[in-house]
Design a protein around this motif. Structure first.
Motif, mmCIF file in Angstrom:
data_model
loop_
_atom_site.group_PDB
_atom_site.id
_atom_site.type_symbol
_atom_site.label_atom_id
_atom_site.label_comp_id
_atom_site.label_asym_id
_atom_site.label_seq_id
_atom_site.Cartn_x
_atom_site.Cartn_y
_atom_site.Cartn_z
ATOM 1 N N VAL A 90 0.957 -1.239 0.030
ATOM 2 C CA VAL A 90 0.090 0.094 0.021
ATOM 3 C C VAL A 90 0.838 1.197 -0.221
ATOM 4 O O VAL A 90 0.619 2.291 -0.920
ATOM 5 C CB VAL A 90 -1.014 0.071 1.266
ATOM 6 N N GLY A 91 2.012 1.024 0.689
ATOM 7 C CA GLY A 91 2.935 2.397 0.843
ATOM 8 C C GLY A 91 3.372 2.593 -0.569
ATOM 9 O O GLY A 91 3.419 3.685 -1.206
ATOM 10 N N THR A 92 3.663 1.750 -1.580
ATOM 11 C CA THR A 92 4.152 1.993 -2.772
ATOM 12 C C THR A 92 2.990 2.520 -3.837
ATOM 13 O O THR A 92 3.306 3.338 -4.483
ATOM 14 C CB THR A 92 4.545 0.611 -3.459
ATOM 15 N N LEU A 93 1.756 2.097 -3.558
ATOM 16 C CA LEU A 93 0.702 2.627 -4.384
ATOM 17 C C LEU A 93 0.467 3.875 -3.857
ATOM 18 O O LEU A 93 0.157 4.902 -4.841
ATOM 19 C CB LEU A 93 -0.483 1.611 -3.942
ATOM 20 N N VAL A 94 0.573 4.193 -2.508
ATOM 21 C CA VAL A 94 0.077 5.783 -2.217
ATOM 22 C C VAL A 94 1.486 6.893 -2.518
ATOM 23 O O VAL A 94 1.177 7.844 -3.004
ATOM 24 C CB VAL A 94 -0.292 5.784 -0.899
ATOM 25 N N GLN A 95 2.748 5.991 -2.718
ATOM 26 C CA GLN A 95 3.560 6.885 -3.320
ATOM 27 C C GLN A 95 3.466 7.187 -4.777
ATOM 28 O O GLN A 95 3.717 8.402 -5.108
ATOM 29 C CB GLN A 95 4.918 6.197 -3.191
ATOM 30 N N ASP A 96 2.924 6.202 -5.357
ATOM 31 C CA ASP A 96 2.501 6.710 -7.020
ATOM 32 C C ASP A 96 1.507 7.990 -6.970
ATOM 33 O O ASP A 96 1.685 8.649 -7.912
ATOM 34 C CB ASP A 96 1.943 5.406 -7.560
ATOM 35 N N LEU A 97 0.644 7.906 -6.032
ATOM 36 C CA LEU A 97 -0.329 9.107 -5.829
ATOM 37 C C LEU A 97 0.458 10.274 -5.513
ATOM 38 O O LEU A 97 -0.337 11.532 -5.516
ATOM 39 C CB LEU A 97 -1.470 8.638 -5.010
ATOM 40 N N GLY A 98 1.522 10.394 -4.879
ATOM 41 C CA GLY A 98 2.027 11.635 -4.449
ATOM 42 C C GLY A 98 2.265 11.782 -3.203
ATOM 43 O O GLY A 98 2.649 12.963 -2.564
ATOM 44 N N TYR A 99 1.896 10.602 -2.086
ATOM 45 C CA TYR A 99 1.733 10.709 -0.604
ATOM 46 C C TYR A 99 2.945 10.117 -0.089
ATOM 47 O O TYR A 99 3.187 8.736 -0.644
ATOM 48 C CB TYR A 99 0.329 10.353 -0.316
ATOM 49 N N GLU A 100 3.635 10.535 0.852
ATOM 50 C CA GLU A 100 4.651 9.818 1.453
ATOM 51 C C GLU A 100 3.803 8.871 2.825
ATOM 52 O O GLU A 100 3.095 9.248 3.410
ATOM 53 C CB GLU A 100 5.409 10.629 2.384
ATOM 54 N N PRO A 101 4.040 7.568 2.640
ATOM 55 C CA PRO A 101 3.327 6.925 3.864
ATOM 56 C C PRO A 101 4.011 6.953 5.249
ATOM 57 O O PRO A 101 5.182 6.709 5.122
ATOM 58 C CB PRO A 101 3.360 5.473 3.194
ATOM 59 N N VAL A 102 3.183 7.097 6.154
ATOM 60 C CA VAL A 102 3.584 7.263 7.607
ATOM 61 C C VAL A 102 2.696 5.942 8.322
ATOM 62 O O VAL A 102 1.694 6.007 8.421
ATOM 63 C CB VAL A 102 3.351 8.436 8.164
ATOM 64 N N ASP A 103 3.771 5.093 9.041
ATOM 65 C CA ASP A 103 3.354 3.785 9.454
ATOM 66 C C ASP A 103 2.740 3.874 10.920
ATOM 67 O O ASP A 103 3.823 4.542 11.718
ATOM 68 C CB ASP A 103 4.151 2.876 9.404
ATOM 69 N N LEU A 104 1.555 3.842 11.261
ATOM 70 C CA LEU A 104 1.147 3.999 12.652
ATOM 71 C C LEU A 104 1.407 2.719 13.447
ATOM 72 O O LEU A 104 1.230 2.968 14.780
ATOM 73 C CB LEU A 104 -0.206 4.643 12.905
ATOM 74 N N GLY A 105 1.709 1.828 12.687
ATOM 75 C CA GLY A 105 1.680 0.616 13.627
ATOM 76 C C GLY A 105 0.763 -0.471 13.387
ATOM 77 O O GLY A 105 0.015 -0.538 12.451
ATOM 78 N N SER A 106 0.706 -1.207 14.248
ATOM 79 C CA SER A 106 -0.588 -2.471 14.057
ATOM 80 C C SER A 106 -1.359 -2.340 15.498
ATOM 81 O O SER A 106 -1.281 -1.831 16.506
ATOM 82 C CB SER A 106 0.279 -3.997 13.936
ATOM 83 N N GLY A 107 -2.455 -3.249 15.258
ATOM 84 C CA GLY A 107 -3.304 -3.546 16.410
ATOM 85 C C GLY A 107 -4.473 -2.500 16.456
ATOM 86 O O GLY A 107 -4.304 -1.509 15.645
ATOM 87 N N PRO A 108 -5.379 -2.773 17.278
ATOM 88 C CA PRO A 108 -6.528 -1.600 17.403
ATOM 89 C C PRO A 108 -6.177 -0.095 17.706
ATOM 90 O O PRO A 108 -6.912 0.656 16.948
ATOM 91 C CB PRO A 108 -7.337 -2.284 18.705
ATOM 92 N N ALA A 109 -5.166 -0.052 18.387
ATOM 93 C CA ALA A 109 -4.772 1.415 18.835
ATOM 94 C C ALA A 109 -4.509 2.251 17.615
ATOM 95 O O ALA A 109 -4.776 3.329 17.162
ATOM 96 C CB ALA A 109 -3.673 1.610 19.683
ATOM 97 N N ALA A 110 -3.680 1.359 16.699
ATOM 98 C CA ALA A 110 -3.226 2.145 15.338
ATOM 99 C C ALA A 110 -4.550 2.221 14.471
ATOM 100 O O ALA A 110 -4.583 3.572 13.756
ATOM 101 C CB ALA A 110 -2.125 1.246 14.588
#
Length: 228
Positions: free
Chosen positions: A160-180
């Motif tokens: 998904v990070g690769t895909l959103v970079q194509d659209l012009g966005y830098e991906p920022v990973d919040l992590g995993s689990g319900p809190a993220a």
């Protein structure tokens, strides 16, 4: 990349059109054929229409634009999601849930992952207004545009990070689990407050930045903490 759009309304059409124009293979899925057909015609570049089940079978990555997290609402055969990467870009109902302060309740993406346990759900693009997909990727990169990712599969988030970079966005990973997941959706609530109640419109944006390193020695150093 083969992209299946699950729901070809405003956001599904906007994201799908941009991805098709960027060279991805796109199938627009909708419960009403004319809606999928209109989106495919607008996109051009080999995009095709189909049912939501057709699009789910077609895509390596599925863009889930239907707020309902129960796959049975959108698909005749929910098992078609097994093994798929599902990008959920939905936010809670603004008038009822957001204005009623229902933040950090169970996330739509969290419920979708529970309902489709063999899929790899990634939350992304839910802080991005539809109008922003009319902005060229290079202009978004120059502006430092970002989108936040949340999900349990590192490999799915990388895709998904690769895909959103194509659209012009830098991906920022919040992590995993319900809190993220819940944090990602809460930021979707915040950006819509800024856009709507705050009057900043569809170009309002949330992003992560880093402040300069401390250069003074006035307040002492942070004490060690286990952050329990």
């Amino acid at each position: 990349m083969k992209i299946g759009i699950i729901g070809s309304g405003n956001m599904g059409r906007a994201v799908g059109v941009r991805l098709a124009q960027l060279g991805h293979d796109v199938m627009f899925g909708a419960r009403r054929h004319e809606q999928a057909n209109d989106a495919a015609k607008l996109a051009g570049n080999g995009a095709v229409p189909g049912t939501t089940d057709d699009a789910a079978r077609f895509g390596e990555v599925l863009i889930w634009t239907i707020r309902a997290p129960d796959p049975n609402v959108a698909l005749q055969n929910p098992q078609v999601l097994d093994g798929k990467i599902v990008l959920d870009l939905n936010n809670r109902d603004y008038a009822n849930d957001v204005k009623g302060a229902a933040w950090f309740d169970t996330a739509i993406a969290e419920s979708l992952q529970a309902a489709a346990p063999n899929a790899h759900v990634v939350k992304a693009l839910n802080t991005i207004a539809m109008e922003t997909f009319n902005t060229a990727p290079d202009a978004l990169r120059d502006a430092g545009a970002q989108t936040f990712l949340a999900g349990d599969s590192a490999a799915a988030k990388e895709t998904v990070g690769t895909l959103v970079q194509d659209l012009g966005y830098e991906p920022v990973d919040l992590g995993s689990g319900p809190a993220a997941m819940r944090a990602a959706e809460a930021m979707g609530d915040i950006i819509r407050l800024l856009m709507i109640d705050g009057g900043h419109g569809g170009t309002a944006h949330l992003s992560l930045s880093s402040l300069p390193k401390p250069g003074l020695s006035m307040i002492g150093e942070r004490q060690e903490s286990s952050y329990h």
